[in-house]
Design an enzyme around this catalytic site. Structure first.
Site, PDB file in Angstrom:
ATOM      1  N   THR A 152       8.354  -9.145   4.726  1.00  0.00           N
ATOM      2  CA  THR A 152       9.144 -10.373   4.730  1.00  0.00           C
ATOM      3  C   THR A 152       8.298 -11.547   5.233  1.00  0.00           C
ATOM      4  OG1 THR A 152      11.209  -9.171   4.910  1.00  0.00           O
ATOM      5  CG2 THR A 152      11.226 -11.431   5.743  1.00  0.00           C
ATOM      6  N   GLU A 178      10.115  -8.923  -3.382  1.00  0.00           N
ATOM      7  CA  GLU A 178      10.699  -7.633  -2.983  1.00  0.00           C
ATOM      8  C   GLU A 178      10.178  -7.355  -1.587  1.00  0.00           C
ATOM      9  OE1 GLU A 178      12.748  -5.802  -4.679  1.00  0.00           O
ATOM     10  OE2 GLU A 178      12.614  -6.732  -6.648  1.00  0.00           O
ATOM     11  N   TRP A 234       0.791  -1.232   0.000  1.00  0.00           N
ATOM     12  CA  TRP A 234       0.000   0.000   0.000  1.00  0.00           C
ATOM     13  C   TRP A 234       0.819   1.277   0.000  1.00  0.00           C
ATOM     14  CZ3 TRP A 234       2.060   2.089   4.181  1.00  0.00           C
ATOM     15  CH2 TRP A 234       2.404   1.279   5.268  1.00  0.00           C
ATOM     16  N   GLU A 258      11.940  -3.602  11.067  1.00  0.00           N
ATOM     17  CA  GLU A 258      11.406  -2.611  10.133  1.00  0.00           C
ATOM     18  C   GLU A 258      10.160  -1.968  10.762  1.00  0.00           C
ATOM     19  OE1 GLU A 258       9.354  -3.898   6.501  1.00  0.00           O
ATOM     20  OE2 GLU A 258      10.511  -2.378   5.434  1.00  0.00           O
ATOM     21  N   LYS A 266      -3.188  -7.968  -7.772  1.00  0.00           N
ATOM     22  CA  LYS A 266      -3.934  -7.981  -6.505  1.00  0.00           C
ATOM     23  C   LYS A 266      -3.306  -6.875  -5.654  1.00  0.00           C
ATOM     24  CE  LYS A 266      -4.316  -9.002  -2.625  1.00  0.00           C
ATOM     25  NZ  LYS A 266      -4.487  -7.939  -1.604  1.00  0.00           N
ATOM     26  N   PRO A 292       1.081   2.701  -4.250  1.00  0.00           N
ATOM     27  CA  PRO A 292       0.148   1.878  -5.048  1.00  0.00           C
ATOM     28  C   PRO A 292       0.297   2.069  -6.563  1.00  0.00           C
ATOM     29  CG  PRO A 292      -0.966   2.880  -3.182  1.00  0.00           C
ATOM     30  CD  PRO A 292       0.400   3.485  -3.228  1.00  0.00           C
ATOM     31  N   VAL A 309       8.617   3.540   3.264  1.00  0.00           N
ATOM     32  CA  VAL A 309       9.365   3.225   2.046  1.00  0.00           C
ATOM     33  C   VAL A 309      10.227   2.010   2.372  1.00  0.00           C
ATOM     34  CG1 VAL A 309      10.955   4.126   0.311  1.00  0.00           C
ATOM     35  CG2 VAL A 309       9.474   5.711   1.549  1.00  0.00           C
ATOM     36  N   CYS A 310      10.209   1.021   1.460  1.00  0.00           N
ATOM     37  CA  CYS A 310      10.974  -0.192   1.756  1.00  0.00           C
ATOM     38  C   CYS A 310      12.452   0.122   1.931  1.00  0.00           C
ATOM     39  CB  CYS A 310      10.776  -1.216   0.648  1.00  0.00           C
ATOM     40  SG  CYS A 310      11.061  -0.528  -0.970  1.00  0.00           S
TER      41      CYS A 310
END
Ligand code: NAD
Length: 493
Positions: A231, A251, A152, A384, A176, A155, A284-285
């Protein structure tokens, strides 16, 4: 309002009739709803995609696909403001950032149009062999029906990274999106339809991860799952996908370090650190949520960082001048505030933030937060958080900084700030991360590979790597007709 999902170029509700509410995180109000797809709906989407793929899409001319991707980019540009406003309403991010996401999305569709046309793998490339009676050519073909499961936090971008690459490759897709932010994926599906996408080539099913997501991962008609998310979910997807031996691309999460050496311009370095920690509300990843600061500049740096963080304007992302919006959902707000509470309990020192901003009583708002005196065993240093929470630790020499940076289960991104470019290069070479930045932070180079090491996942997106992730590689080896059997004449290794 009730938005439908997109299967085989039809706009449909869930067979069960169930819906998921769409909540604006800035005011906690429900403004729309969308179908909660179950196994039956997922099966319909897979059948539509399979019919499109086997019915001719897999043999489509890459130039035709490029044309569709360019038309899509054009329609995205034409609906720039509408898409960005919807993203802000659904996800909470500041409008300026949503506009940036839309612009980037159009560019990525165009980049993949070019890649589809230019890819030498369609024709094949010959391997140089040490014999004259044998030739071997490497070619590529589309992988098949692919499930694209997205989170999310970005997106529009996540939809784009996967869909543009998969369509360029010649796959048929079922997206999805996250149940928290699916509306822009549906708006993009509408633009795909307008751009002339044939039925079944692109489908969007909305639903919960445990229902629609797992139904896709387990479906025998899906050839690959390309997943971006946490993860924990990645681990579950990998295990579920093993039953059908599906390909998976993962990812996943990160806890990325930013190392600041003592020779930086402090004002500039503070800006890069704040950008890395707080952009997109820290969701943000690759967010650089662990700051490793050289001890000699720590007092001056932290004073400026505190001032800078406190000057960030937090509010409804659709309001003029807002730099940080709300977190995306009530559940995520509880998670992030739980980590802040853990930071206090574990003995870290609060430099700034940690509370709901004054005057913002509704919505999932939190102040930009910085903890100092953080120890490597604290959860705010190891886990995280995926929110605007920065943990700071000082170091005294280069090797200590590298060891602290690499002491993580994750390996997604890492940043080094130093005027000494030889040192920055040397340090980056020793960091275990798939994405590295020197003297900048969070730059997404769409032509370069994106992805992580260690528990940040595997596989790469963006650039040609993103497209190759949706291709099967094939060798065509030919014996020259008049060369006889000659089984003993194998090519030398
Ligand atoms: P999440 O794992 O909860 O959900 C991601 C998606 O997976 C959603 O669409 C969800 O519905 C679906 N899902 C959940 N459970 C599932 C299941 N059992 N089977 C199939 N699908 C399932 O993640 P999130 O909270 O939406 O996103 C945040 C996470 O995403 C963070 O960990 C972040 O680091 C990561 N992320 C990584 C990248 C990257 O490029 N590496 C980019 C963005 C986000």
């Amino acid at each position: 309002m009730s938005t439908k999902m997109f299967i085989g170029n039809q706009w449909v509700g869930a067979a069960s009739g169930r819906v998921i509410p769409c909540i604006n995180p800035a005011d906690e109000g429900e403004f729309d709803n969308m179908p909660a797809a179950g196994r039956e709906d997922v099966d319909a989407a897979v059948r539509a995609a399979r019919a499109a793929f086997d019915g001719g899409w897999k043999k489509s001319d890459p130039a035709v696909r490029a044309g569709l991707l360019r038309a899509f980019a054009g329609n995205i540009r034409a609906d720039r403001e509408g898409l960005a406003a919807l993203e802000t309403q659904d996800n909470g991010k500041p409008l300026a950032e949503a506009l940036f996401d839309v612009d980037t999305a159009a560019q990525i569709f165009e980049m993949y149009a070019d890649l589809a046309e230019q890819f030498e793998g369609w024709r094949g490339t010959d391997i140089k062999l040490p014999v004259d009676y044998l030739t071997s050519t490497v070619t590529y073909q589309p992988l098949g029906v692919v499930a694209l499961i997205t989170p999310w936090n970005f997106p529009i971008e996540q939809f784009t990274w996967k869909v543009a690459a998969a369509i360029a490759a010649g796959c048929a897709c079922i997206v999805k999106p996250s149940e928290i932010t699916s509306l822009t994926a549906l708006a993009l599906a509408e633009l795909a339809e307008k751009s002339g996408f044939p039925p079944g080539v692109l489908n969007v099913v909305t639903g919960y991860g445990r229902e629609a997501g797992e139904a896709l991962v387990e479906h025998p008609g899906v050839d690959k799952v390309s997943f971006t998310g946490s993860t924990a979910t990645g681990r579950r997807i990998m295990s579920l996908a093993s039953a059908t031996l599906k390909r998976v691309g993962l990812e996943l999460g990160g806890k990325s370090p930013v190392i600041v050496f003592d020779d930086v311009n402090i004002d500039r370095a503070v800006e890069w650190v704040m950008f890395g920690a707080f952009v997109n509300q820290g969701q943000v990843c690759t967010s650089t949520s662990r700051l490793l600061l050289h001890e000699s500049i720590a007092p001056a740096f932290l004073e400026k960082l505190k001032k800078g963080a406190e000057a960030i304007v937090v509010g409804d992302g659709s309001a003029e001048g807002v730099q940080m919006g709300p977190l995306s959902s009530a559940e995520h707000y509880a998670k992030v505030t739980g980590f802040i509470a853990a930071g206090f309990e574990e003995g870290a020192k609060l430099l700034t933030g940690g509370r709901r901003p004054a005057g913002l009583d509704r919505g999932y708002f939190i102040e930009p937060t910085v903890f100092t005196d953080v120890e490597p065993d604290m959860s705010i240093w190891r886990d995280e958080i995926f929110g605007p929470v920065l943990s700071v630790k000082t170091f005294s020499d280069e090797q200590e900084a590298i060891a602290l940076a690499n002491d993580s289960q994750y390996g997604l991104a890492a940043t080094v700030l130093s005027q000494d470019t030889a040192r920055a290069e040397r340090v980056v070479d020793q960091l275990d991360a798939g994405i590295t930045w020197q003297n900048c932070n969070q730059m997404v180079v769409m032509q370069a590979p994106w992805g992580g090491m260690k528990k940040s996942g595997f596989g790469r997106e963006l650039g040609r790597w993103g497209m190759e992730a949706f291709l099967e590689v094939k060798q065509k080896t030919r014996w020259l007709p008049d060369a006889g059997l000659g089984w003993y004449r194998q090519p030398a290794p």
